[in-house]
Write a protein that holds these residues in place. Sequence first.
Motif, mmCIF file in Angstrom:
data_model
loop_
_atom_site.group_PDB
_atom_site.id
_atom_site.type_symbol
_atom_site.label_atom_id
_atom_site.label_comp_id
_atom_site.label_asym_id
_atom_site.label_seq_id
_atom_site.Cartn_x
_atom_site.Cartn_y
_atom_site.Cartn_z
ATOM 1 N N CYS A 164 6.538 15.195 68.469
ATOM 2 C CA CYS A 164 6.646 16.586 67.589
ATOM 3 C C CYS A 164 7.975 17.321 67.704
ATOM 4 O O CYS A 164 8.189 17.547 68.730
ATOM 5 C CB CYS A 164 5.416 17.496 67.802
ATOM 6 S SG CYS A 164 5.657 19.081 66.947
ATOM 7 N N ARG A 197 1.471 11.486 53.856
ATOM 8 C CA ARG A 197 1.895 13.086 53.370
ATOM 9 C C ARG A 197 0.914 13.493 52.293
ATOM 10 O O ARG A 197 0.715 14.714 52.535
ATOM 11 C CB ARG A 197 3.439 12.962 53.141
ATOM 12 C CG ARG A 197 3.886 14.298 52.681
ATOM 13 C CD ARG A 197 5.336 14.066 51.963
ATOM 14 N NE ARG A 197 6.221 14.320 53.231
ATOM 15 C CZ ARG A 197 7.139 13.210 53.381
ATOM 16 N NH1 ARG A 197 7.141 11.958 52.386
ATOM 17 N NH2 ARG A 197 8.149 13.070 54.346
ATOM 18 N N ILE A 209 5.054 17.388 57.592
ATOM 19 C CA ILE A 209 5.982 16.053 57.558
ATOM 20 C C ILE A 209 7.145 16.041 56.767
ATOM 21 O O ILE A 209 7.075 16.541 55.415
ATOM 22 C CB ILE A 209 5.099 14.724 57.039
ATOM 23 C CG1 ILE A 209 3.708 14.726 58.109
ATOM 24 C CG2 ILE A 209 6.107 13.567 57.273
ATOM 25 C CD1 ILE A 209 2.901 13.396 57.728
ATOM 26 N N LEU A 219 7.472 15.568 62.017
ATOM 27 C CA LEU A 219 6.437 16.230 62.119
ATOM 28 C C LEU A 219 6.578 17.426 62.853
ATOM 29 O O LEU A 219 6.972 17.575 64.235
ATOM 30 C CB LEU A 219 5.319 15.448 62.338
ATOM 31 C CG LEU A 219 3.892 16.242 62.215
ATOM 32 C CD1 LEU A 219 2.851 15.239 61.728
ATOM 33 C CD2 LEU A 219 3.567 17.097 63.452
#
Length: 227
Positions: A164, A197, A209, A219
Amino acid sequence: MHILVVEDDQKAARLLARGLEEEGFRVTLAHTANQANGLLADEPDAIILDWMLPDQDGIELCAAWRQRGQMLPILMLTARDAVADRITGLNTGADDYLTKPFVFEELLARVRALLRRSDRAHPPLLQVADLTLDPHTHAVHRAGTALVLTPKEYAILDLLVRHCGHVVSRQLLAQQVWHADLIAIDNLIDVHVKNLRRKIDAERPMSLIRTVRGHGFCLAPPEQHNA
């Protein structure tokens, strides 16, 4: 759940990975002890370890991990079927031992049994903003709504969530999700990310995303996108 497969026979490793992925596991491959050591940082939930590796015996590698306090479940694979060899493998620190050739269904049952006994059998939820992933059940929710993903879509999303805020390269997706060279599946990546997505971000006020042109995908919560 994430399985690290350490097997120097690349064809056998790919076949094993494909079977495990069809059962819903995320699989990372290593073909040497050195590669395996580097991939422990990805925090697999269990390890399938071949006895014979080109740079170090699996037995020695297993013993070294245990000495460093690494307690992940380890299933040892080997063509050695003597009782003494099985005892050596278990005494070195392996949790289970399976001789080659084996039936995939037996290996799968043994892996699942190891995971059930492991303290990591029920890992915590992964969350980014209002998106949650359950690594144990592979359930995915966005703002409380259940999302239905294919195994490949889940594997992509899992990789993006675990990285992330950082760009995940197309090459890494090719290696980790398809175990293939980027050239071979470049178009497949676009198709799967587009479908993912659509399920994750379509008709949502917050898009998680984004494509980083020339690099890959990221993301992250909207505030990080805009930072």
